[in-house]
Design a protein around this motif. Structure first.
Motif, PDB file in Angstrom:
ATOM      1  N   ARG A 125       0.849  -1.195   0.000  1.00  0.00           N
ATOM      2  CA  ARG A 125       0.000   0.000   0.000  1.00  0.00           C
ATOM      3  C   ARG A 125       0.879   1.238   0.000  1.00  0.00           C
ATOM      4  N   TYR A 126       0.398   2.289  -0.685  1.00  0.00           N
ATOM      5  CA  TYR A 126       1.086   3.572  -0.684  1.00  0.00           C
ATOM      6  C   TYR A 126       0.049   4.625  -1.032  1.00  0.00           C
ATOM      7  N   ASP A 127      -0.575   5.235  -0.001  1.00  0.00           N
ATOM      8  CA  ASP A 127      -1.687   6.160  -0.210  1.00  0.00           C
ATOM      9  C   ASP A 127      -1.550   7.402   0.663  1.00  0.00           C
ATOM     10  N   TYR A 128      -1.875   8.550   0.077  1.00  0.00           N
ATOM     11  CA  TYR A 128      -1.879   9.823   0.796  1.00  0.00           C
ATOM     12  C   TYR A 128      -3.291  10.183   1.230  1.00  0.00           C
ATOM     13  N   PHE A 129      -3.392  10.840   2.409  1.00  0.00           N
ATOM     14  CA  PHE A 129      -4.666  11.300   2.936  1.00  0.00           C
ATOM     15  C   PHE A 129      -4.488  12.730   3.448  1.00  0.00           C
ATOM     16  N   PHE A 130      -5.548  13.520   3.303  1.00  0.00           N
ATOM     17  CA  PHE A 130      -5.511  14.921   3.698  1.00  0.00           C
ATOM     18  C   PHE A 130      -6.384  15.144   4.928  1.00  0.00           C
ATOM     19  N   SER A 131      -5.836  15.863   5.895  1.00  0.00           N
ATOM     20  CA  SER A 131      -6.538  16.136   7.141  1.00  0.00           C
ATOM     21  C   SER A 131      -7.611  17.200   6.940  1.00  0.00           C
ATOM     22  N   MET A 132      -8.767  16.965   7.523  1.00  0.00           N
ATOM     23  CA  MET A 132      -9.835  17.960   7.480  1.00  0.00           C
ATOM     24  C   MET A 132      -9.573  19.080   8.480  1.00  0.00           C
ATOM     25  N   GLU A 133      -8.805  18.799   9.521  1.00  0.00           N
ATOM     26  CA  GLU A 133      -8.578  19.760  10.592  1.00  0.00           C
ATOM     27  C   GLU A 133      -7.253  20.497  10.478  1.00  0.00           C
ATOM     28  N   ASP A 134      -6.307  19.935   9.759  1.00  0.00           N
ATOM     29  CA  ASP A 134      -4.980  20.543   9.635  1.00  0.00           C
ATOM     30  C   ASP A 134      -4.567  20.540   8.165  1.00  0.00           C
ATOM     31  N   PRO A 135      -4.859  21.618   7.436  1.00  0.00           N
ATOM     32  CA  PRO A 135      -4.560  21.648   6.001  1.00  0.00           C
ATOM     33  C   PRO A 135      -3.072  21.628   5.670  1.00  0.00           C
ATOM     34  N   GLU A 136      -2.223  21.760   6.673  1.00  0.00           N
ATOM     35  CA  GLU A 136      -0.777  21.765   6.435  1.00  0.00           C
ATOM     36  C   GLU A 136      -0.130  20.403   6.667  1.00  0.00           C
ATOM     37  N   THR A 137      -0.952  19.380   6.954  1.00  0.00           N
ATOM     38  CA  THR A 137      -0.425  18.042   7.183  1.00  0.00           C
ATOM     39  C   THR A 137      -1.064  17.044   6.223  1.00  0.00           C
ATOM     40  N   VAL A 138      -0.231  16.182   5.680  1.00  0.00           N
ATOM     41  CA  VAL A 138      -0.664  15.091   4.809  1.00  0.00           C
ATOM     42  C   VAL A 138      -0.166  13.798   5.437  1.00  0.00           C
ATOM     43  N   LEU A 139      -1.021  12.788   5.447  1.00  0.00           N
ATOM     44  CA  LEU A 139      -0.658  11.487   5.980  1.00  0.00           C
ATOM     45  C   LEU A 139      -0.394  10.526   4.829  1.00  0.00           C
ATOM     46  N   LEU A 140       0.758   9.876   4.866  1.00  0.00           N
ATOM     47  CA  LEU A 140       1.067   8.787   3.949  1.00  0.00           C
ATOM     48  C   LEU A 140       0.955   7.489   4.731  1.00  0.00           C
ATOM     49  N   ILE A 141       0.148   6.572   4.236  1.00  0.00           N
ATOM     50  CA  ILE A 141       0.098   5.221   4.814  1.00  0.00           C
ATOM     51  C   ILE A 141       0.714   4.292   3.787  1.00  0.00           C
ATOM     52  N   ASP A 142       1.821   3.682   4.167  1.00  0.00           N
ATOM     53  CA  ASP A 142       2.384   2.675   3.277  1.00  0.00           C
ATOM     54  C   ASP A 142       2.587   1.391   4.063  1.00  0.00           C
ATOM     55  N   ALA A 143       2.428   0.286   3.365  1.00  0.00           N
ATOM     56  CA  ALA A 143       2.546  -1.024   3.994  1.00  0.00           C
ATOM     57  C   ALA A 143       3.466  -1.887   3.157  1.00  0.00           C
ATOM     58  N   TRP A 144       4.235  -2.714   3.855  1.00  0.00           N
ATOM     59  CA  TRP A 144       5.248  -3.560   3.228  1.00  0.00           C
ATOM     60  C   TRP A 144       5.144  -4.972   3.767  1.00  0.00           C
ATOM     61  N   GLU A 145       5.528  -5.936   2.963  1.00  0.00           N
ATOM     62  CA  GLU A 145       5.468  -7.336   3.371  1.00  0.00           C
ATOM     63  C   GLU A 145       6.349  -7.623   4.578  1.00  0.00           C
ATOM     64  N   ASN A 146       7.513  -6.945   4.656  1.00  0.00           N
ATOM     65  CA  ASN A 146       8.461  -7.207   5.743  1.00  0.00           C
ATOM     66  C   ASN A 146       9.536  -6.117   5.733  1.00  0.00           C
ATOM     67  N   GLN A 147      10.451  -6.195   6.690  1.00  0.00           N
ATOM     68  CA  GLN A 147      11.516  -5.196   6.794  1.00  0.00           C
ATOM     69  C   GLN A 147      12.441  -5.231   5.584  1.00  0.00           C
ATOM     70  N   GLN A 148      12.666  -6.399   5.009  1.00  0.00           N
ATOM     71  CA  GLN A 148      13.529  -6.496   3.831  1.00  0.00           C
ATOM     72  C   GLN A 148      12.955  -5.684   2.665  1.00  0.00           C
ATOM     73  N   ALA A 149      11.638  -5.691   2.512  1.00  0.00           N
ATOM     74  CA  ALA A 149      11.002  -4.905   1.448  1.00  0.00           C
ATOM     75  C   ALA A 149      11.199  -3.407   1.699  1.00  0.00           C
ATOM     76  N   ILE A 150      11.099  -3.000   2.954  1.00  0.00           N
ATOM     77  CA  ILE A 150      11.337  -1.587   3.299  1.00  0.00           C
ATOM     78  C   ILE A 150      12.794  -1.228   3.021  1.00  0.00           C
ATOM     79  N   ASP A 151      13.710  -2.115   3.386  1.00  0.00           N
ATOM     80  CA  ASP A 151      15.137  -1.860   3.150  1.00  0.00           C
ATOM     81  C   ASP A 151      15.428  -1.725   1.660  1.00  0.00           C
ATOM     82  N   ARG A 152      14.822  -2.578   0.832  1.00  0.00           N
ATOM     83  CA  ARG A 152      15.004  -2.468  -0.624  1.00  0.00           C
ATOM     84  C   ARG A 152      14.464  -1.132  -1.130  1.00  0.00           C
ATOM     85  N   HIS A 153      13.307  -0.745  -0.607  1.00  0.00           N
ATOM     86  CA  HIS A 153      12.723   0.549  -0.996  1.00  0.00           C
ATOM     87  C   HIS A 153      13.658   1.695  -0.617  1.00  0.00           C
TER      88      HIS A 153
END
Length: 110
Positions: free
Chosen positions: A40-68
């Motif tokens: 997963r790799y998705d951005y979300f925008f806050s309704m209460e704080d227009p200056e903050t964006v949340l990225l939610i990303d998900a990986w199979e394991n730490q090795q996948a994060i390390d490769r990224h």
């Protein structure tokens, strides 16, 4: 073991949103989603704080994060973070393998 990473990008004058938009429009997000181990790799925008964006990303394991982190994508991401002068707060979670408790299910509409 699946790992979820929440990154809160904060800037000024709409820079966090501009960063996310450029990540998508440049094709960088599409490339990251095709990386081995990305779930997963998705951005979300806050309704209460227009200056903050949340990225939610998900990986199979730490090795996948390390490769990224070792991939050419990180150079592009780092350049854009600097371009938009963003600050970050990071949270990492590992989802529980336990089923949702029955007491919680009453609040969920599927």
């Amino acid at each position: 073991m699946k790992i979820i990473v929440n990154i809160y990008y904060t800037g000024i004058q709409g820079h966090a949103r501009q960063f996310a938009e450029e990540m998508v429009q440049s094709g960088t997000v599409a490339q990251i989603r095709r990386e081995e181990g990305n779930l997963r790799y998705d951005y979300f925008f806050s309704m209460e704080d227009p200056e903050t964006v949340l990225l939610i990303d998900a990986w199979e394991n730490q090795q996948a994060i390390d490769r990224h982190h070792a991939s050419p994508m990180m150079k592009k991401i780092t350049e854009l973070r600097l371009k938009y002068d963003l600050h970050m707060k990071v949270e990492r979670t590992v989802p529980s393998e336990e089923p949702l408790p029955e007491s919680d299910k009453q609040f969920i509409r599927e």
